[in-house]
Design a protein around this motif. Structure first.
Motif, PDB file in Angstrom:
ATOM      1  N   VAL A 155       0.789  -1.232   0.000  1.00  0.00           N
ATOM      2  CA  VAL A 155       0.000   0.000   0.000  1.00  0.00           C
ATOM      3  C   VAL A 155       0.824   1.288   0.000  1.00  0.00           C
ATOM      4  CG1 VAL A 155      -1.928  -1.124   1.157  1.00  0.00           C
ATOM      5  CG2 VAL A 155      -0.195   0.023   2.526  1.00  0.00           C
ATOM      6  N   ARG A 156       2.084   1.218   0.374  1.00  0.00           N
ATOM      7  CA  ARG A 156       2.868   2.458   0.470  1.00  0.00           C
ATOM      8  C   ARG A 156       3.510   2.803  -0.868  1.00  0.00           C
ATOM      9  NH1 ARG A 156       6.219   2.623   6.074  1.00  0.00           N
ATOM     10  NH2 ARG A 156       6.180   4.838   5.551  1.00  0.00           N
ATOM     11  N   THR A 157       3.810   4.079  -1.049  1.00  0.00           N
ATOM     12  CA  THR A 157       4.452   4.517  -2.283  1.00  0.00           C
ATOM     13  C   THR A 157       5.919   4.115  -2.268  1.00  0.00           C
ATOM     14  OG1 THR A 157       5.149   6.665  -1.406  1.00  0.00           O
ATOM     15  CG2 THR A 157       2.913   6.516  -2.339  1.00  0.00           C
ATOM     16  N   ILE A 158       6.528   4.127  -3.444  1.00  0.00           N
ATOM     17  CA  ILE A 158       7.937   3.782  -3.530  1.00  0.00           C
ATOM     18  C   ILE A 158       8.787   4.755  -2.719  1.00  0.00           C
ATOM     19  CG2 ILE A 158       8.246   5.095  -5.675  1.00  0.00           C
ATOM     20  CD1 ILE A 158      10.278   2.974  -6.551  1.00  0.00           C
ATOM     21  N   THR A 159       8.358   6.014  -2.686  1.00  0.00           N
ATOM     22  CA  THR A 159       9.099   7.017  -1.918  1.00  0.00           C
ATOM     23  C   THR A 159       9.017   6.724  -0.425  1.00  0.00           C
ATOM     24  OG1 THR A 159       8.630   8.684  -3.616  1.00  0.00           O
ATOM     25  CG2 THR A 159       9.332   9.478  -1.451  1.00  0.00           C
ATOM     26  N   ASP A 160       7.820   6.396   0.062  1.00  0.00           N
ATOM     27  CA  ASP A 160       7.651   6.085   1.478  1.00  0.00           C
ATOM     28  C   ASP A 160       8.471   4.863   1.879  1.00  0.00           C
ATOM     29  OD1 ASP A 160       5.959   8.198   1.859  1.00  0.00           O
ATOM     30  OD2 ASP A 160       4.121   7.026   1.714  1.00  0.00           O
ATOM     31  N   LEU A 161       8.437   3.844   1.041  1.00  0.00           N
ATOM     32  CA  LEU A 161       9.180   2.630   1.352  1.00  0.00           C
ATOM     33  C   LEU A 161      10.684   2.892   1.346  1.00  0.00           C
ATOM     34  CD1 LEU A 161       7.137   0.013  -0.690  1.00  0.00           C
ATOM     35  CD2 LEU A 161       7.394   0.064   1.792  1.00  0.00           C
ATOM     36  N   ALA A 162      11.132   3.653   0.373  1.00  0.00           N
ATOM     37  CA  ALA A 162      12.559   3.959   0.304  1.00  0.00           C
ATOM     38  C   ALA A 162      13.008   4.719   1.544  1.00  0.00           C
ATOM     39  CB  ALA A 162      12.857   4.771  -0.961  1.00  0.00           C
ATOM     40  N   THR A 163      12.186   5.663   1.986  1.00  0.00           N
ATOM     41  CA  THR A 163      12.519   6.422   3.197  1.00  0.00           C
ATOM     42  C   THR A 163      12.574   5.507   4.414  1.00  0.00           C
ATOM     43  OG1 THR A 163      11.469   8.412   2.301  1.00  0.00           O
ATOM     44  CG2 THR A 163      11.793   8.325   4.694  1.00  0.00           C
ATOM     45  N   ALA A 164      11.589   4.602   4.528  1.00  0.00           N
ATOM     46  CA  ALA A 164      11.551   3.686   5.670  1.00  0.00           C
ATOM     47  C   ALA A 164      12.762   2.764   5.684  1.00  0.00           C
ATOM     48  CB  ALA A 164      10.263   2.870   5.632  1.00  0.00           C
ATOM     49  N   LEU A 165      13.267   2.413   4.500  1.00  0.00           N
ATOM     50  CA  LEU A 165      14.398   1.495   4.391  1.00  0.00           C
ATOM     51  C   LEU A 165      15.735   2.222   4.319  1.00  0.00           C
ATOM     52  CD1 LEU A 165      12.843  -0.955   1.783  1.00  0.00           C
ATOM     53  CD2 LEU A 165      13.212  -1.417   4.198  1.00  0.00           C
ATOM     54  N   ASP A 166      15.679   3.553   4.279  1.00  0.00           N
ATOM     55  CA  ASP A 166      16.884   4.377   4.199  1.00  0.00           C
ATOM     56  C   ASP A 166      17.690   4.077   2.928  1.00  0.00           C
ATOM     57  OD1 ASP A 166      18.608   6.382   5.049  1.00  0.00           O
ATOM     58  OD2 ASP A 166      19.856   5.023   6.231  1.00  0.00           O
ATOM     59  N   VAL A 167      16.978   4.000   1.811  1.00  0.00           N
ATOM     60  CA  VAL A 167      17.627   3.822   0.511  1.00  0.00           C
ATOM     61  C   VAL A 167      17.003   4.804  -0.467  1.00  0.00           C
ATOM     62  CG1 VAL A 167      18.124   1.379   0.911  1.00  0.00           C
ATOM     63  CG2 VAL A 167      15.983   2.035  -0.240  1.00  0.00           C
ATOM     64  N   ASN A 168      17.575   4.892  -1.658  1.00  0.00           N
ATOM     65  CA  ASN A 168      16.978   5.703  -2.714  1.00  0.00           C
ATOM     66  C   ASN A 168      15.865   4.926  -3.407  1.00  0.00           C
ATOM     67  OD1 ASN A 168      18.800   7.854  -2.348  1.00  0.00           O
ATOM     68  ND2 ASN A 168      20.341   6.808  -3.601  1.00  0.00           N
ATOM     69  N   ALA A 169      14.876   5.653  -3.903  1.00  0.00           N
ATOM     70  CA  ALA A 169      13.796   4.997  -4.636  1.00  0.00           C
ATOM     71  C   ALA A 169      14.341   4.235  -5.844  1.00  0.00           C
ATOM     72  CB  ALA A 169      12.764   6.035  -5.086  1.00  0.00           C
ATOM     73  N   SER A 170      15.410   4.748  -6.428  1.00  0.00           N
ATOM     74  CA  SER A 170      15.998   4.074  -7.593  1.00  0.00           C
ATOM     75  C   SER A 170      16.530   2.691  -7.218  1.00  0.00           C
ATOM     76  CB  SER A 170      17.123   4.922  -8.182  1.00  0.00           C
ATOM     77  OG  SER A 170      18.133   5.166  -7.206  1.00  0.00           O
ATOM     78  N   THR A 171      16.920   2.516  -5.959  1.00  0.00           N
ATOM     79  CA  THR A 171      17.389   1.198  -5.513  1.00  0.00           C
ATOM     80  C   THR A 171      16.262   0.183  -5.599  1.00  0.00           C
ATOM     81  OG1 THR A 171      19.026   2.176  -4.016  1.00  0.00           O
ATOM     82  CG2 THR A 171      18.337  -0.096  -3.560  1.00  0.00           C
ATOM     83  N   LEU A 172      15.042   0.591  -5.231  1.00  0.00           N
ATOM     84  CA  LEU A 172      13.890  -0.310  -5.304  1.00  0.00           C
ATOM     85  C   LEU A 172      13.527  -0.621  -6.752  1.00  0.00           C
ATOM     86  CD1 LEU A 172      11.603   1.109  -2.464  1.00  0.00           C
ATOM     87  CD2 LEU A 172      13.321  -0.704  -2.358  1.00  0.00           C
ATOM     88  N   THR A 173      13.665   0.363  -7.619  1.00  0.00           N
ATOM     89  CA  THR A 173      13.384   0.129  -9.037  1.00  0.00           C
ATOM     90  C   THR A 173      14.381  -0.854  -9.625  1.00  0.00           C
ATOM     91  OG1 THR A 173      12.440   2.349  -9.290  1.00  0.00           O
ATOM     92  CG2 THR A 173      13.168   1.220 -11.297  1.00  0.00           C
ATOM     93  N   ARG A 174      15.675  -0.655  -9.322  1.00  0.00           N
ATOM     94  CA  ARG A 174      16.693  -1.570  -9.847  1.00  0.00           C
ATOM     95  C   ARG A 174      16.514  -2.978  -9.291  1.00  0.00           C
ATOM     96  NH1 ARG A 174      20.001   2.989  -9.122  1.00  0.00           N
ATOM     97  NH2 ARG A 174      20.793   2.189  -7.131  1.00  0.00           N
ATOM     98  N   LEU A 175      16.152  -3.063  -8.024  1.00  0.00           N
ATOM     99  CA  LEU A 175      15.909  -4.375  -7.426  1.00  0.00           C
ATOM    100  C   LEU A 175      14.764  -5.079  -8.148  1.00  0.00           C
ATOM    101  CD1 LEU A 175      16.216  -6.548  -5.225  1.00  0.00           C
ATOM    102  CD2 LEU A 175      14.727  -5.148  -3.760  1.00  0.00           C
ATOM    103  N   SER A 176      13.696  -4.340  -8.423  1.00  0.00           N
ATOM    104  CA  SER A 176      12.528  -4.924  -9.082  1.00  0.00           C
ATOM    105  C   SER A 176      12.892  -5.486 -10.451  1.00  0.00           C
ATOM    106  CB  SER A 176      11.420  -3.880  -9.231  1.00  0.00           C
ATOM    107  OG  SER A 176      11.031  -3.374  -7.966  1.00  0.00           O
ATOM    108  N   THR A 177      13.607  -4.706 -11.258  1.00  0.00           N
ATOM    109  CA  THR A 177      13.963  -5.157 -12.605  1.00  0.00           C
ATOM    110  C   THR A 177      14.979  -6.292 -12.549  1.00  0.00           C
ATOM    111  OG1 THR A 177      15.622  -3.380 -12.750  1.00  0.00           O
ATOM    112  CG2 THR A 177      13.442  -2.946 -13.670  1.00  0.00           C
TER     113      THR A 177
END
Length: 332
Positions: A70-92
């Motif tokens: 339910v959370r946005t990529i920005t919210d999750l990145a902040t909670a995990l202390d990473v950049n949103a781009s890290t989540l995008t690269r992980l996904s791909t």
């Protein structure tokens, strides 16, 4: 020289970053599948490798599937202390078209779990019983005691989990609101009607004008119509959520009442309309939602309200005792 610099920069990329995607179309379509994948990655059996940082991020995402849903990529990145781009690269890297595709796996799994919650819980219970019948229980225990002991341990784990994330500020503010609001109404249905009644009874012992929102069975609209801005409505529901409770919470907030939610995760529809939301886990082998941690939380909240009211709560309790004695309600 320019070519050498580009080569050097590529080599300097941290080993913690994911490599370029090479598995598009092979990504798991369930959270359980992702959990199996991360185990295989750790064993170097998956045909895809992750750097240390990406592996840790994926593990932490799998620890909080409801939030990922339910959370946005920005919210999750902040909670995990990473950049949103890290989540995008992980996904791909894992084979998804992007983060939205990756997140859809969590959303689909959450919806599926809600649709079959009670059956799933009962299947776990029956499966556990079969394991015990085939030698899984501890030798010195009995199957009957083991069932109760397991539930007790699970409730202890749920209590420890909610204690770890309780906000002192939210607790203090909620206790103040529940003590000082002109009127308090509590709303919960199905299994959580019991929790609503318990909380309502406890508050009624130490202050006046507390009731269930639909105490007379006339409907939620009638109950809300009796309230004004500044009154407090406490709502409680957990997955699989009761639609009408979520709708009542939203209607109360829209009408200017202060909503306090007692629920399970940030994915709960009770969270958005609430000024204060308390998240209590209910992971358990019980065939329905485990209530142990919820009762303990409510007892603690009631104590905080009583402490806030001070002499007012003592006077209310004393008056109650006099009436009980006068009416001869209790036996010696």
């Amino acid at each position: 020289m320019d070519t050498d610099k580009r080569t050097t920069r590529r080599k300097a990329v941290s080993s913690d970053e994911t490599k370029a995607p090479d598995t598009i179309g092979t990504a798991p379509r369930s959270v359980d599948g992702l959990r199996e994948l991360i185990v295989r990655i750790g064993r170097d059996e998956a045909g895809v490798s992750l750097g240390g940082k990406a592996h840790t991020v994926l593990a932490r995402l799998l620890e909080r599937p409801e939030e990922v849903a339910v959370r946005t990529i920005t919210d999750l990145a902040t909670a995990l202390d990473v950049n949103a781009s890290t989540l995008t690269r992980l996904s791909t890297k894992l084979g998804y078209a992007g983060f939205a595709d990756f997140q859809s796996v969590f959303r689909d799994s959450l919806a599926q779990r809600h649709r079959h919650f009670y059956t799933h819980q009962a299947e776990r219970l029956v499966s556990g019983q079969k394991t015990r019948e085939h030698g899984g229980a501890r030798p010195e225990g009995s199957p009957e005691v083991d069932v109760v002991a397991q539930l007790a341990r699970e409730s202890i784990g749920n209590v420890e989990a909610f204690l770890a994330r309780l906000s002192p500020v939210d607790l203090r503010c909620a206790a103040t609101l529940l003590g000082d609001a002109p009127r308090v109404r509590v709303h919960g249905l199905r299994q959580f009607s019991a929790l609503a009644s318990f909380l309502c009874y406890g508050l009624g012992m130490i202050r006046t004008d507390v009731a269930l929102l639909d105490a007379q069975g006339l409907g939620v609209a009638e109950g809300l119509a009796q309230l004004q801005r500044g009154d407090v409505v406490v709502v409680t529901s957990v997955a699989p959520y009761t639609r009408s409770v979520a709708e009542a919470a939203a209607a109360a907030a829209d009408a200017g009442m202060t909503v306090i939610a007692i629920t399970d995760t940030l994915a709960s529809p009770l969270v958005p309309p609430a000024r204060h939301a308390f998240l209590i886990p209910h992971e358990s082998s019980f065939f329905s939602n485990s209530m142990g941690a919820y009762l303990i939380f409510c007892e603690g909240l009631l104590n905080l309200v009583a402490t806030h009211l001070g002499e007012r709560s003592l006077e209310a309790l004393s008056r109650r005792e006099r009436l009980i004695t006068t009416l001869g309600i209790e036996r010696d």
